[in-house]
Write a protein that holds these residues in place. Structure first.
Motif, PDB file in Angstrom:
ATOM      1  N   LEU A 225      42.378  42.999  30.624  1.00  0.00           N
ATOM      2  CA  LEU A 225      42.639  43.274  29.206  1.00  0.00           C
ATOM      3  C   LEU A 225      41.665  44.385  28.797  1.00  0.00           C
ATOM      4  N   CYS A 226      42.138  45.631  28.945  1.00  0.00           N
ATOM      5  CA  CYS A 226      41.220  46.765  28.800  1.00  0.00           C
ATOM      6  C   CYS A 226      41.489  47.626  27.573  1.00  0.00           C
TER       7      CYS A 226
ATOM      8  N   ALA B 256      29.903  45.310  24.291  1.00  0.00           N
ATOM      9  CA  ALA B 256      30.415  46.154  25.375  1.00  0.00           C
ATOM     10  C   ALA B 256      30.505  45.347  26.667  1.00  0.00           C
ATOM     11  N   GLU B 257      29.512  44.484  26.899  1.00  0.00           N
ATOM     12  CA  GLU B 257      29.528  43.646  28.105  1.00  0.00           C
ATOM     13  C   GLU B 257      30.728  42.693  28.076  1.00  0.00           C
ATOM     14  N   LEU B 258      30.984  42.086  26.908  1.00  0.00           N
ATOM     15  CA  LEU B 258      32.134  41.185  26.777  1.00  0.00           C
ATOM     16  C   LEU B 258      33.433  41.952  27.062  1.00  0.00           C
ATOM     17  N   GLN B 259      33.547  43.157  26.485  1.00  0.00           N
ATOM     18  CA  GLN B 259      34.748  43.970  26.695  1.00  0.00           C
ATOM     19  C   GLN B 259      34.912  44.318  28.185  1.00  0.00           C
ATOM     20  N   GLU B 260      33.813  44.730  28.833  1.00  0.00           N
ATOM     21  CA  GLU B 260      33.869  45.102  30.257  1.00  0.00           C
ATOM     22  C   GLU B 260      34.297  43.924  31.118  1.00  0.00           C
ATOM     23  N   ARG B 261      33.750  42.744  30.815  1.00  0.00           N
ATOM     24  CA  ARG B 261      34.072  41.563  31.620  1.00  0.00           C
ATOM     25  C   ARG B 261      35.517  41.112  31.412  1.00  0.00           C
ATOM     26  N   LEU B 262      36.018  41.223  30.160  1.00  0.00           N
ATOM     27  CA  LEU B 262      37.423  40.877  29.894  1.00  0.00           C
ATOM     28  C   LEU B 262      38.339  41.856  30.620  1.00  0.00           C
ATOM     29  N   CYS B 263      37.916  43.100  30.692  1.00  0.00           N
ATOM     30  CA  CYS B 263      38.708  44.121  31.370  1.00  0.00           C
ATOM     31  C   CYS B 263      38.696  43.868  32.885  1.00  0.00           C
TER      32      CYS B 263
END
Length: 196
Positions: free
Chosen positions: A63-64, A51-58
């Motif tokens: 890229l969300c 989730a942290e990786l996804q949040e940071r990429l977003c």
């Protein structure tokens, strides 16, 4: 004469023994509770890392939405790991552990392929990779304890090659999203096994 009198008792005892051996063990009795609790904890930790990786990429790269990148995922050849043997309807312990380990092993390779994603995301990616590796090792050791581990550890198949920074970041979104889905299924299967 004493032996003849004992025969029915011996037959009854051996029949009872056979019935006991044939009775399938309940899922929880097949796996130690400590192992299951550790697995559930590892799943939650990896989900938080993902989730942290996804949040940071977003936040950093806008890229969300993984669903917008599905076609790119197909063209990059990002594989998905099945986990059908772990659903509570058709749970098969050995196959479930095998699929769980195989899936984690696949995600280890995919996370390695994302190396160099960006300096600011590298620590998050490293943590995620280490946690996935620990979880895979934990599953493998349990398979060895149960005597169901394959003779040889699986080898990594062909991993996608990310040729640009954008592909790597988009790949990161897709891999993290797939890993979250995989872990959601794993968590449900493990919770089912942990129930008394």
């Amino acid at each position: 004469p004493g032996l003849v009198a004992l025969q029915p008792l011996l037959l009854w005892h051996s029949a009872l023994w056979t019935v006991q051996e044939a009775t399938p063990l309940g899922p929880a009795r097949s796996l130690p509770q400590s192992f299951l609790l550790k697995c559930l904890e590892q799943v939650r930790k990896i989900q938080a890392d993902g989730a942290e990786l996804q949040e940071r990429l977003c936040a950093t790269h806008k890229l969300c939405h993984p669903e917008e990148l599905v076609l790119l995922g197909h063209s990059l050849g990002i594989p998905q790991a099945p986990l059908s043997s772990c659903s509570s309807q058709s749970l098969q312990l050995t196959s479930c552990l095998d699929q769980l380990h195989g899936g984690l092993f696949l995600y280890q390779g995919l996370l390695q392929a994302l190396a160099g994603i960006s300096p600011e995301l590298a620590p998050t990616l490293d943590t995620l990779q280490l946690d996935v590796t620990d979880f895979a090792t934990n599953i493998w050791l349990q398979m060895e304890d149960l005597g169901v581990a394959p003779a040889v550890q699986p080898t990594q198949g062909t991993m996608p090659t990310f040729t640009s920074a954008f592909q790597r970041r988009a790949g990161g979104v897709l891999v993290a999203s797939q890993l979250q889905r995989f872990l959601g299924l794993a968590y449900r299967g493990l919770r089912y096994l942990a129930e008394p």
